[in-house]
Design a protein around this motif. Structure first.
Motif, short mmCIF file in Angstrom:
data_model
loop_
_atom_site.label_atom_id
_atom_site.label_comp_id
_atom_site.label_asym_id
_atom_site.label_seq_id
_atom_site.Cartn_x
_atom_site.Cartn_y
_atom_site.Cartn_z
N MET A 1 -39.85 33.13 -25.32
CA MET A 1 -39.46 34.63 -24.31
C MET A 1 -38.28 34.79 -25.08
O MET A 1 -37.56 34.37 -24.20
CB MET A 1 -40.08 35.59 -23.37
N LYS A 2 -37.43 35.99 -25.98
CA LYS A 2 -36.15 35.74 -25.29
C LYS A 2 -35.65 36.71 -24.32
O LYS A 2 -36.10 38.36 -24.44
CB LYS A 2 -35.70 36.54 -27.26
N THR A 3 -34.39 35.96 -24.01
CA THR A 3 -34.07 37.02 -23.16
C THR A 3 -31.95 36.96 -23.10
O THR A 3 -31.87 36.88 -24.20
CB THR A 3 -33.92 36.62 -21.43
N SER A 4 -31.65 38.60 -22.20
CA SER A 4 -30.28 38.55 -23.07
C SER A 4 -29.34 38.07 -21.43
O SER A 4 -28.09 37.96 -20.86
CB SER A 4 -30.05 40.13 -22.26
N PHE A 5 -29.99 36.89 -20.50
CA PHE A 5 -29.30 36.00 -19.36
C PHE A 5 -27.70 35.26 -20.03
O PHE A 5 -27.24 35.07 -19.64
CB PHE A 5 -29.97 35.16 -19.00
N LYS A 6 -27.54 35.29 -21.57
CA LYS A 6 -26.23 34.70 -21.79
C LYS A 6 -25.42 35.99 -22.64
O LYS A 6 -24.33 35.42 -22.87
CB LYS A 6 -26.38 34.15 -22.68
N ASN A 7 -25.80 37.10 -22.98
CA ASN A 7 -25.34 37.61 -22.74
C ASN A 7 -23.89 38.94 -22.27
O ASN A 7 -25.07 39.53 -20.62
CB ASN A 7 -25.98 39.34 -23.43
N LYS A 8 -23.28 38.23 -21.86
CA LYS A 8 -21.71 39.23 -21.15
C LYS A 8 -22.22 40.73 -20.32
O LYS A 8 -21.89 41.43 -19.81
CB LYS A 8 -20.77 38.90 -21.58
N ASP A 9 -22.40 41.10 -21.54
CA ASP A 9 -22.30 42.73 -21.52
C ASP A 9 -23.66 43.11 -21.11
O ASP A 9 -23.74 44.44 -20.63
CB ASP A 9 -22.18 43.17 -23.28
N PHE A 10 -24.92 42.49 -21.04
CA PHE A 10 -25.86 42.89 -20.00
C PHE A 10 -25.79 42.95 -18.99
O PHE A 10 -25.94 43.80 -18.38
CB PHE A 10 -27.41 41.85 -20.27
N PHE A 11 -25.34 41.57 -17.49
CA PHE A 11 -24.82 42.02 -16.52
C PHE A 11 -24.08 42.65 -16.46
O PHE A 11 -23.81 43.15 -15.26
CB PHE A 11 -24.35 40.66 -16.77
N LYS A 12 -22.92 42.91 -17.26
CA LYS A 12 -22.03 44.17 -17.34
C LYS A 12 -22.65 45.44 -17.26
O LYS A 12 -22.18 46.24 -15.78
CB LYS A 12 -20.44 43.99 -18.08
N ALA A 13 -23.39 45.68 -18.08
CA ALA A 13 -23.98 47.20 -17.76
C ALA A 13 -25.03 47.02 -16.51
O ALA A 13 -24.94 48.03 -16.16
CB ALA A 13 -25.16 47.18 -18.94
N LEU A 14 -25.40 45.85 -16.71
CA LEU A 14 -26.69 45.94 -14.88
C LEU A 14 -25.63 46.20 -14.27
O LEU A 14 -26.37 47.01 -13.28
CB LEU A 14 -27.14 44.56 -15.27
N ILE A 15 -24.93 45.93 -14.03
CA ILE A 15 -23.82 45.36 -12.48
C ILE A 15 -23.84 47.44 -12.49
O ILE A 15 -23.31 48.06 -11.17
CB ILE A 15 -23.24 44.67 -11.91
N SER A 16 -22.85 47.48 -13.08
CA SER A 16 -21.86 48.91 -13.18
C SER A 16 -22.98 50.40 -12.73
O SER A 16 -22.91 50.70 -12.53
CB SER A 16 -21.70 49.12 -14.89
N ILE A 17 -24.19 49.88 -13.49
CA ILE A 17 -25.19 50.99 -13.43
C ILE A 17 -26.85 50.58 -11.66
O ILE A 17 -26.43 51.46 -11.45
CB ILE A 17 -26.58 51.30 -14.34
N ALA A 18 -27.03 49.30 -11.83
CA ALA A 18 -27.95 48.69 -10.57
C ALA A 18 -26.76 49.28 -9.64
O ALA A 18 -27.67 49.76 -7.80
CB ALA A 18 -28.31 47.69 -10.71
N LEU A 19 -25.30 48.61 -9.38
CA LEU A 19 -25.14 48.71 -8.15
C LEU A 19 -24.84 49.69 -7.46
O LEU A 19 -24.88 50.10 -6.45
CB LEU A 19 -23.95 47.76 -8.45
N PRO A 20 -24.35 51.64 -8.22
CA PRO A 20 -24.38 52.06 -7.68
C PRO A 20 -25.71 53.00 -7.05
O PRO A 20 -25.49 53.81 -5.56
CB PRO A 20 -23.46 53.19 -9.02
N ILE A 21 -26.60 53.10 -7.99
CA ILE A 21 -28.25 52.77 -7.17
C ILE A 21 -28.15 52.41 -6.39
O ILE A 21 -28.89 53.01 -5.73
CB ILE A 21 -28.81 53.05 -8.55
N THR A 22 -28.52 51.34 -6.10
CA THR A 22 -28.56 50.48 -5.25
C THR A 22 -27.62 51.09 -3.90
O THR A 22 -28.99 50.94 -2.78
CB THR A 22 -28.48 48.95 -5.00
N LEU A 23 -26.64 51.03 -4.10
CA LEU A 23 -25.83 51.58 -2.53
C LEU A 23 -26.51 53.15 -2.58
O LEU A 23 -26.66 53.52 -1.09
CB LEU A 23 -25.03 51.52 -2.75
N GLN A 24 -26.56 53.73 -3.69
CA GLN A 24 -27.27 55.18 -3.04
C GLN A 24 -28.56 55.14 -2.69
O GLN A 24 -28.69 56.05 -1.23
CB GLN A 24 -26.75 56.43 -4.33
N ASN A 25 -29.14 54.43 -3.14
CA ASN A 25 -30.68 54.42 -2.37
C ASN A 25 -30.92 53.69 -1.20
O ASN A 25 -30.87 53.70 -0.39
CB ASN A 25 -31.58 53.67 -3.40
N LEU A 26 -29.09 52.89 -0.82
CA LEU A 26 -29.38 52.17 0.33
C LEU A 26 -29.59 53.50 1.80
O LEU A 26 -29.77 53.08 1.91
CB LEU A 26 -28.56 51.16 0.25
#
Length: 454
Positions: A1-26
């Motif tokens: 199963m291929k993942t994107s854990f070695k892809n820096k762009d994946f984590f950069k996008a994840l944090i930039s989208i998920a963090l504000p949404i998480t804070l908003q939901n919190l």
């Protein structure tokens, strides 16, 4: 199963989208938490009344969440192509549907509040308090629908910070006016449960004002459409929209209706059970904020990649999100299990019986938390983000209506089980959902480009 854990762009996008949404939901969940903590001091009847009256808002809000997320599937993929014209058209459809639904729910809550409350409870005091709350808070429904549409669309175009800032202001506004109006501080009238409703209404008005100012004061904002731009539809465009979006809308509406029926089943056990479930829901919302942020980030990131015709990358993203969601869910479940007593210390004036019932409900939630977190990412993030809305609808409807709802009423009315055992029975729907959904993810049949030929 291929993942994107070695892809820096994946984590950069994840944090930039998920963090504000998480804070908003919190922040949004903290508003609910604050309401519950303040209302707890008014007694279990007030706590039960607000929890049951808010089932109307819950049904409405989840339905318009379906409208907004159904629309976000298109907006995320159009944003992948930088097609702002069609983004405004989709937003216009979302705003129109949310406003119409808001009007229907508002009229119902204004004119037949007592009949609505009698669905949930036979306790005369709970019904009266619920009617008082419902009539005031219902005025905020249409405003909330418009706010939802803009907030979800903003996330889908990479503007996740704006909804977060709005939620902070909304939280502070609600907290201040709740304190002033529930308890009658600084010369304000002491309104009790009505004060909580007015606090919510004022916060919603402030919220929509900031959202509209932010969007229309920034030149080039892809969501800053005129009425003409947002209603520039033809029959073919609307048909293609509903072909993909209707399963999401129907899914959320029927899922939320099923959840409302869970509350009906719990309330049939008694007022104490209804009050304990309100505490459970409040704590659950706090613990779910990170998993919801993850699911929403998954929707946007998977949708963007499919819209950009990078389907293999979208599949790698999906695989990565599944692993992250299970890991996060297990961690949060263990944390909830270990801190249940500490959490309940925040709720003042709980009777020993209500405390004991609430703790057992939290333990049930802790046990099933990892699978709830996984399912949220699978359904909202991968299946919907991938455009596989019909399958996700059938999956959730079958789990809720063929498993959860029947077990809730069997447990409450036939076997007359305590509320925490009924809650455990309801969680069987999550087990079924995961068992059926995982093979679909593995098959890759969920990858669908919904904007082709639009």
């Amino acid at each position: 199963m291929k993942t994107s854990f070695k892809n820096k762009d994946f984590f950069k996008a994840l944090i930039s989208i998920a963090l504000p949404i998480t804070l908003q939901n919190l922040i949004a969940s903290s508003v609910n938490m604050l309401d519950t903590l303040m209302i707890t001091s008014l007694g279990k009847e007030s706590l039960a009344a607000v929890g049951l009256a808010n089932q109307v808002f819950f049904f409405y809000s989840v339905t318009i969440f379906g409208v907004a997320t159904g629309s976000s599937i298109f907006i995320a993929q159009f944003w992948g192509k930088k097609d702002t014209m069609n983004i405004k058209r989709i937003l216009g459809i979302s705003l129109t549907i949310a406003s119409v639904l808001g009007m229907i729910f508002t009229l119902a809550a204004l004119f037949i509040p007592e009949q609505i409350m009698r669905i949930f409870s036979n306790d005369i005091k709970v019904i009266k308090l619920g009617v008082d709350y419902l009539r005031i808070v219902s005025i905020s429904y249409i405003i909330t629908g418009i706010s939802f549409s803009y907030a979800v669309a903003s996330r889908s175009t990479g503007q996740a910070k704006m909804p977060m800032v709005v939620s902070i202001v909304s939280f502070l506004t609600n907290a201040v006016f709740n304190y002033l109006l529930i308890f009658g501080k600084l010369g304000f009238p002491q309104l009790g449960i009505k004060g909580a409703a007015y606090g919510t209404l004022i916060a919603r008005i402030v919220e929509i004002a900031i959202i509209l100012y932010f969007i229309y004061s920034n030149d080039g904002n892809p969501l800053a459409g005129s009425i003409k731009e947002m209603t520039d539809w033809n029959n073919d465009f609307i048909k293609k929209y509903f072909k993909t979006a209707y399963p999401v809308i129907l899914n959320e509406a029927l899922w939320s209706l099923g959840t409302v029926l869970y509350s009906v089943a719990y309330a049939k056990i008694g007022t104490e059970a209804a009050a304990a479930v309100q505490i459970l829901n409040t704590v659950q919302n706090i613990f779910m904020v990170m998993t919801r942020g993850l699911a929403n980030a998954c929707t946007v990131m998977v949708g963007n990649k499919i819209g950009a015709e990078e389907e293999e990358v979208a599949i790698e993203y999906a695989n990565s999100f599944m692993i992250i969601s299970i890991t996060l869910g297990m961690f949060l479940g263990i944390m909830l299990f270990l801190t249940s007593d500490a959490i309940l210390m925040f709720f003042k004036n709980l009777t020993p019986e209500l405390y004991a019932t609430s703790k057992k409900l939290l333990i049930v939630l802790a046990v099933f938390f990892f699978i709830k977190a996984f399912n949220g990412t699978m359904v909202v993030g991968i299946l919907r983000g991938g455009g596989d809305t019909r399958f996700s609808m059938i999956l959730e409807m079958a789990a809720v209506w063929l498993v959860g709802v029947p077990l809730a009423f069997l447990g409450a009315l036939v076997f007359k089980l305590p509320v925490y055992y009924v809650s455990a029975l309801v969680c069987m729907e999550e087990v079924v959902k995961a068992a059926v959904g995982i093979p679909r993810i593995i098959s890759k049949k969920w990858v669908t480009n919904v904007i082709t030929d639009m």
